[in-house]
Every structure is written in structure tokens, then in C-alpha cells.
Design an enzyme around this catalytic site. Structure first.
Site, PDB file in Angstrom:
ATOM      1  N   GLU A   1      11.573  15.772  65.698  1.00  0.00           N
ATOM      2  CA  GLU A   1      12.689  14.157  65.965  1.00  0.00           C
ATOM      3  C   GLU A   1      12.635  13.386  67.066  1.00  0.00           C
ATOM      4  O   GLU A   1      12.537  13.165  68.224  1.00  0.00           O
ATOM      5  CB  GLU A   1      14.479  15.466  66.322  1.00  0.00           C
ATOM      6  CG  GLU A   1      14.300  15.888  64.869  1.00  0.00           C
ATOM      7  CD  GLU A   1      15.496  15.838  64.486  1.00  0.00           C
ATOM      8  OE1 GLU A   1      16.710  15.224  64.825  1.00  0.00           O
ATOM      9  OE2 GLU A   1      16.413  17.321  63.609  1.00  0.00           O
TER      10      GLU A   1
ATOM     11  N   ASN B   1      12.184  20.860  65.250  1.00  0.00           N
ATOM     12  CA  ASN B   1      13.564  22.139  64.433  1.00  0.00           C
ATOM     13  C   ASN B   1      11.421  22.232  63.492  1.00  0.00           C
ATOM     14  O   ASN B   1      11.123  22.094  63.247  1.00  0.00           O
ATOM     15  CB  ASN B   1      14.046  20.647  63.554  1.00  0.00           C
ATOM     16  CG  ASN B   1      14.960  20.671  64.416  1.00  0.00           C
ATOM     17  OD1 ASN B   1      16.181  21.090  64.835  1.00  0.00           O
ATOM     18  ND2 ASN B   1      15.989  19.873  63.123  1.00  0.00           N
TER      19      ASN B   1
ATOM     20  N   LYS C   1      18.720   9.913  79.445  1.00  0.00           N
ATOM     21  CA  LYS C   1      19.338   8.496  79.041  1.00  0.00           C
ATOM     22  C   LYS C   1      19.815   8.224  77.852  1.00  0.00           C
ATOM     23  O   LYS C   1      18.762   8.750  77.069  1.00  0.00           O
ATOM     24  CB  LYS C   1      17.738   7.381  79.656  1.00  0.00           C
ATOM     25  CG  LYS C   1      18.788   5.862  79.538  1.00  0.00           C
ATOM     26  CD  LYS C   1      19.480   5.667  80.435  1.00  0.00           C
ATOM     27  CE  LYS C   1      20.166   4.521  80.701  1.00  0.00           C
ATOM     28  NZ  LYS C   1      20.680   3.686  81.198  1.00  0.00           N
TER      29      LYS C   1
ATOM     30  N   HIS D   1      16.733   7.069  64.463  1.00  0.00           N
ATOM     31  CA  HIS D   1      16.617   8.049  64.954  1.00  0.00           C
ATOM     32  C   HIS D   1      15.546   8.448  63.652  1.00  0.00           C
ATOM     33  O   HIS D   1      16.206   8.711  62.101  1.00  0.00           O
ATOM     34  CB  HIS D   1      17.726   9.484  64.493  1.00  0.00           C
ATOM     35  CG  HIS D   1      18.033  10.807  64.659  1.00  0.00           C
ATOM     36  ND1 HIS D   1      18.743  11.666  64.300  1.00  0.00           N
ATOM     37  CD2 HIS D   1      16.659  11.340  64.059  1.00  0.00           C
ATOM     38  CE1 HIS D   1      18.376  12.546  64.670  1.00  0.00           C
ATOM     39  NE2 HIS D   1      16.882  12.890  64.070  1.00  0.00           N
TER      40      HIS D   1
ATOM     41  N   ARG E   1      12.102  24.592  61.316  1.00  0.00           N
ATOM     42  CA  ARG E   1      12.145  25.517  60.236  1.00  0.00           C
ATOM     43  C   ARG E   1      12.562  23.824  58.997  1.00  0.00           C
ATOM     44  O   ARG E   1      12.216  23.017  59.396  1.00  0.00           O
ATOM     45  CB  ARG E   1      13.593  25.468  60.172  1.00  0.00           C
ATOM     46  CG  ARG E   1      14.411  24.733  60.374  1.00  0.00           C
ATOM     47  CD  ARG E   1      16.178  24.465  60.814  1.00  0.00           C
ATOM     48  NE  ARG E   1      16.968  24.048  61.431  1.00  0.00           N
ATOM     49  CZ  ARG E   1      17.064  22.729  60.766  1.00  0.00           C
ATOM     50  NH1 ARG E   1      17.371  21.963  59.774  1.00  0.00           N
ATOM     51  NH2 ARG E   1      18.081  22.080  61.494  1.00  0.00           N
TER      52      ARG E   1
ATOM     53  N   GLY F   1      24.655  19.072  66.446  1.00  0.00           N
ATOM     54  CA  GLY F   1      25.210  18.074  67.222  1.00  0.00           C
ATOM     55  C   GLY F   1      26.282  18.913  68.958  1.00  0.00           C
ATOM     56  O   GLY F   1      27.459  17.851  69.489  1.00  0.00           O
TER      57      GLY F   1
ATOM     58  N   VAL G   1      17.623  19.882  56.156  1.00  0.00           N
ATOM     59  CA  VAL G   1      18.590  19.252  54.242  1.00  0.00           C
ATOM     60  C   VAL G   1      18.127  19.232  54.054  1.00  0.00           C
ATOM     61  O   VAL G   1      17.994  18.743  52.604  1.00  0.00           O
ATOM     62  CB  VAL G   1      19.749  19.217  56.010  1.00  0.00           C
ATOM     63  CG1 VAL G   1      20.586  18.616  54.320  1.00  0.00           C
ATOM     64  CG2 VAL G   1      20.567  21.036  56.088  1.00  0.00           C
TER      65      VAL G   1
ATOM     66  N   LYS H   1      15.721  23.573  74.855  1.00  0.00           N
ATOM     67  CA  LYS H   1      15.399  21.450  74.472  1.00  0.00           C
ATOM     68  C   LYS H   1      14.911  21.681  76.274  1.00  0.00           C
ATOM     69  O   LYS H   1      14.000  20.561  76.133  1.00  0.00           O
ATOM     70  CB  LYS H   1      17.267  21.014  74.985  1.00  0.00           C
ATOM     71  CG  LYS H   1      16.586  21.363  73.182  1.00  0.00           C
ATOM     72  CD  LYS H   1      16.690  21.078  72.236  1.00  0.00           C
ATOM     73  CE  LYS H   1      16.975  20.905  70.696  1.00  0.00           C
ATOM     74  NZ  LYS H   1      17.740  22.876  70.251  1.00  0.00           N
TER      75      LYS H   1
END
Length: 453
Positions: free
Chosen positions: A274, A290, A200, A207, A292, A164, A295, A116
Site C-alpha cells: 500500500e 498487508n 508527514k 491511495h 493477506r 484506520g 477485500v 508498522k
């Protein structure tokens, strides 16, 4: 085109990939753990192979056994689905070393975006806006100094992994030491990597994610956006497309940034950018990429008419995209509710499904691998299905259709979150589209107070 593909996954995503392969005339190989001998993906595939014991590390995460199965059954490619090995750079490289096509990006791209901190740097250099924050922190003292610059509240985030885990909210300087220790320990336990960075903490934000397809010939398309703001502890529960707050101008900016991001890493296949969107400032910020299938990909399929799994396979087979960004049209409104085998306290519920009734009708889809008499094992994720609906006329129409579909869905023998999803559909903030990443927690507090009366 491939003649045979092995699906290195289980549950509804394995079923989804097998169906796409059947429609394309491609033979399939299912792999399964000892706990999944009676799983529906095993019977749907043309061939199947047991790859280990029930626990994921002994089966669906066992790279050697999966490669061995692919070679034994002469599979030319492996589709990893999502979760498990889908974002594992080592596995992508291992496939290449064995002459097997990994249906996804190269290992180097997965590694760069899976880190990340590296992803933030890459996107920032490409001109993609990132959340204000810092690079990796090396100690508590370093974290304290960086926190003073960033300001509170802030998030401590693991460099590796996802789902998460390794993310801790710090509201003040007094909480920094304890949350730093928890975050690094959690990250080390979950991902064997305790490195963290800080950002921050943005409140009252959306999202928003964009769906990307990119081939080996430099062609890139962005298939609009999805709103994934209805989530609990960074786990998504409801997704929809298009987002009720994204204007035409904002969508144009998101598409431009998505192209920049894909080009920056020479992306191939299906991927997702994202972002967090601050509506008060009309600004969005990159969170992660991501590498891939997601979902929530069905909501994009409903409103674009693009089969993402088939295009993953075609791109991996070195075929070019047959449409351009100008050809992408968003038609209608789609909503997905994740159906989890959980009780009202979010405790996973294993056991036999004694009765199952699946809703139907135009533009209603239930992606699942459960059936009457199926025993839900306790070893895997609690999601047992995805209920997806669409309306060509209005978002309100899609919400009404979802309410009708949820009312018709019957799952007995195990607990499920169907009633919670109905609460969400009736929640004012969801109905008017103003919900944020904090809304579900607020709704759960409302439900709790109501139950206490």
C-alpha cells in the site's frame, strides 16, 4: 495438493474460498459462531463445526477452538480469509506447531510487516521509498521534538493493527498533546499495544496498492495496481483497477518496488503493498504491507484473469507459479463497490433481509453471503457484499455498468449504502479520475448541504 481445507472466517470471504476449493476438488470445513448457524457458508461447505459464542473473541478469534476443529476434521490447511486471524503471527505459528499449513506467509513475516515501525525500516533498507517521518515516539516530549522536524500537518499512527484505528491527524502544535493521548489510548485498547510513530500528512494524494504473488521458489509477480482513494475515515468504499492516474512509467516503478519489497521479507503467498501517490511530484511512498488477501482482490482478478484464492492455495501447497511478470497483462477496467448494512449516518443496520435482488449480466459479480430471509447479526463488520463490474473497452464503460448494477441491486429489510455508492459513481471527481483520499469527505459535505436545503 491438499485434500481438505478449513476456512477460519465467515461471510462473503468464506463463501469465496469454499467456491475456489470446490473448483479445485478440495473438501472444505466451515467454522461458525452460534450467531452464524444459518449462514450460507455453513451449508456450502462439506463439513461444519460450531466454535463458540457470537462475539468474535469467543469464536472467529478463538485460536484454540479453530485448531481443535481443524484437527478433529483432519484438515491439512487453514485459509484465514481477511480480517480476524489473517494477519496474526501467533496463529500462523500455532498452525505450524500443529502440523497444519497456514495459507499465508510465515508468522515471522506477518510479525515484521504487522509492526508498522519495523515495516518502515525494512522497506527503507530495501530501497523502497517511505513517507517522511520518524520511528517510535516514547513520550509526549519526544513526539513534540520529532513533530518540529517533520512539520505540520502530520499523522500519529499505531505500530500495530489496522483498519484506520490508532490514527490521528494533527494540524498544529496546539493539537499534538490531545491527539497523541487519544492515539496511544485507542491503539492500546484496539491492539493491546499503545506504541505509535509519526509521518508527514500528505494531502491531495492517491491511495494506490499493488497486488503481489510470490512462491517458495523465488518467483514473484505483481498483478498491477488498484486505486483505493475513495475512503471515509481510512475505510475504503470503492476500489478500481487500473488506477486512472497511473501511467505506464509509474506502473513500471511500482512493479519494481513491489518486487523489492517481496524479496526483502522473503514473502510467500498473496500480499499487497500500500502506497500514497503524490501526483504533483509524481512520487509514491510506502505505507504498509498487508500480508493477506484483500477485500478488493476481485478487481485484480477481473483485469488479469488470475484467481488469487486458487493461487494462494497452490503456493501454500508448495507449487510454483506458472507465469512470470512478462506474462501479466491488464485487460479492461474493473470497479468494486462495498455494500454495507449502514444507514445514512453510517450506523450499522442489523436485521432480516426481507427482499434481495442481485444484478447480473456479463462481467458483473456480487460477492456476498446474504439471502432472502437471512438475519444480519449485529456482532460483525457491516459489509454484507461487494458489487464488482468490468468493461473490456473503457473506464467510462465500467462506470456505466456499475451505475446499472447499483440501480438493479435491491436489499430490503435493512439499511444499506447503495444510494451513497450511486452518488459516488456520479461524482465529477470520480468520473474524471482525479479523486483523492479527501474526496469522499468533500462529497459527503455536498450531500449534507443538499439535504439541508
Amino acid at each position: 495438493m491438499f485434500s481438505k481445507i478449513l476456512i477460519a472466517n465467515r461471510g462473503e470471504i468464506a463463501v469465496r474460498v469454499i467456491r475456489a476449493c470446490k473448483e479445485m476438488g478440495i473438501a472444505t470445513v466451515a467454522v461458525y459462531s452460534e450467531a452464524d448457524r444459518e449462514a450460507i457458508h455453513v451449508s456450502l461447505a462439506d463439513e461444519s463445526c460450531c466454535i463458540g459464542k457470537a462475539t468474535p473473541r469467543d469464536s472467529y478469534l478463538n485460536m484454540a477452538n479453530i485448531i481443535m476443529a481443524a484437527r478433529e476434521f483432519h484438515a491439512e490447511a487453514i485459509h484465514p480469509g481477511y480480517g480476524f486471524l489473517s494477519e496474526n503471527a501467533e496463529f500462523s505459528d500455532l498452525c505450524a506447531e500443529n502440523g497444519i499449513t497456514f495459507i499465508g506467509p510465515k508468522g515471522s513475516v506477518i510479525a515484521k510487516m504487522g509492526d508498522k515501525d519495523m515495516a518502515r525500516k525494512t522497506m527503507k533498507n530495501a530501497g523502497v521509498p517511505v513517507i517522511p517521518g520518524c520511528e517510535l515516539v516514547e513520550s509526549l516530549e519526544h513526539a513534540t521534538a520529532e513533530a518540529q522536524q517533520i512539520g505540520f500537518p502530520l499523522l500519529i499512527k499505531a505500530r500495530s493493527g489496522g483498519g484506520g484505528r490508532g490514527i490521528r491527524l494533527v494540524n498544529s502544535a496546539d493539537e499534538l498533546e490531545s491527539q497523541y493521548k487519544i492515539a496511544t489510548q485507542e491503539a492500546a485498547a484496539a491492539f493491546s499495544d499503545g506504541a505509535v510513530y509519526m509521518e508527514k500528512y500528505l494531502t491531495n494524494v492517491k491511495h494506490i496498492e499493488t497486488q503481489i504473488l510470490a512462491d517458495n521458489f523465488g518467483n514473484i509477480v505483481c498483478l498491477g495496481e488498484r486505486d483505493c482513494s475513495m475512503q471515509r475515515r481510512n475505510q475504503k468504499l470503492v476500489e478500481e483497477s487500473p488506477s486512472p492516474v497511473v501511467t505506464d512509467d509509474l506502473r513500471r516503478r511500482l512493479i519494481e518496488v513491489s518486487h523489492l519489497a517481496a524479496k526483502a521479507v522473503n514473502y510467500r503467498g498473496a500480499g499487497t503493498l500500500e502506497c500514497l501517490y503524490d501526483s504533483t511530484a509524481d512520487e509514491f511512498y510506502f505505507m504498509e504491507m498487508n500480508t493477506r488477501l484483500q477485500v478488493e482482490h476481485p478487481v485484480t482478478e477481473f483485469i488479469t484473469g488470475v484467481d488469487l484464492v486458487k493461487w494462494q492455495i497452490r503456493i501454500a501447497a508448495n507449487l510454483p507459479l506458472k507465469f512470470t511478470q512478462a506474462d501479466v497483462k491488464l485487460d479492461g477496467y474493473a470497479i468494486e463497490c462495498r455494500i454495507n448494512a449502514e444507514d445514512e449516518h453510517f450506523k450499522p443496520s442489523a436485521g432480516e433481509v426481507t427482499m434481495l435482488h442481485v444484478p447480473g449480466g456479463p462481467l458483473v459479480r456480487f460477492d456476498s453471503a446474504i439471502y432472502n430471509g437471512y438475519f444480519i447479526p449485529p456482532f460483525y463488520d457491516s459489509m454484507i457484499g461487494k458489487l464488482i463490474v468490468a468493461s473490456r473497452s473503457s473506464r467510462k464503460g465500467a462506470i456505466r455498468k456499475m451505475k446499472a448494477a447499483l440501480a438493479e441491486l435491491v436489499i430490503e429489510g435493512v439499511a444499506s449504502n447503495r444510494d451513497l455508492q450511486m452518488f459516488i459513481m456520479n461524482y465529477k471527481e470520480f468520473a474524471d479520475g482525479t479523486y483523492t483520499t479527501a474526496s469522499l469527505e468533500n462529497l459527503l459535505n455536498i450531500i449534507k448541504k443538499s439535504d439541508e436545503k
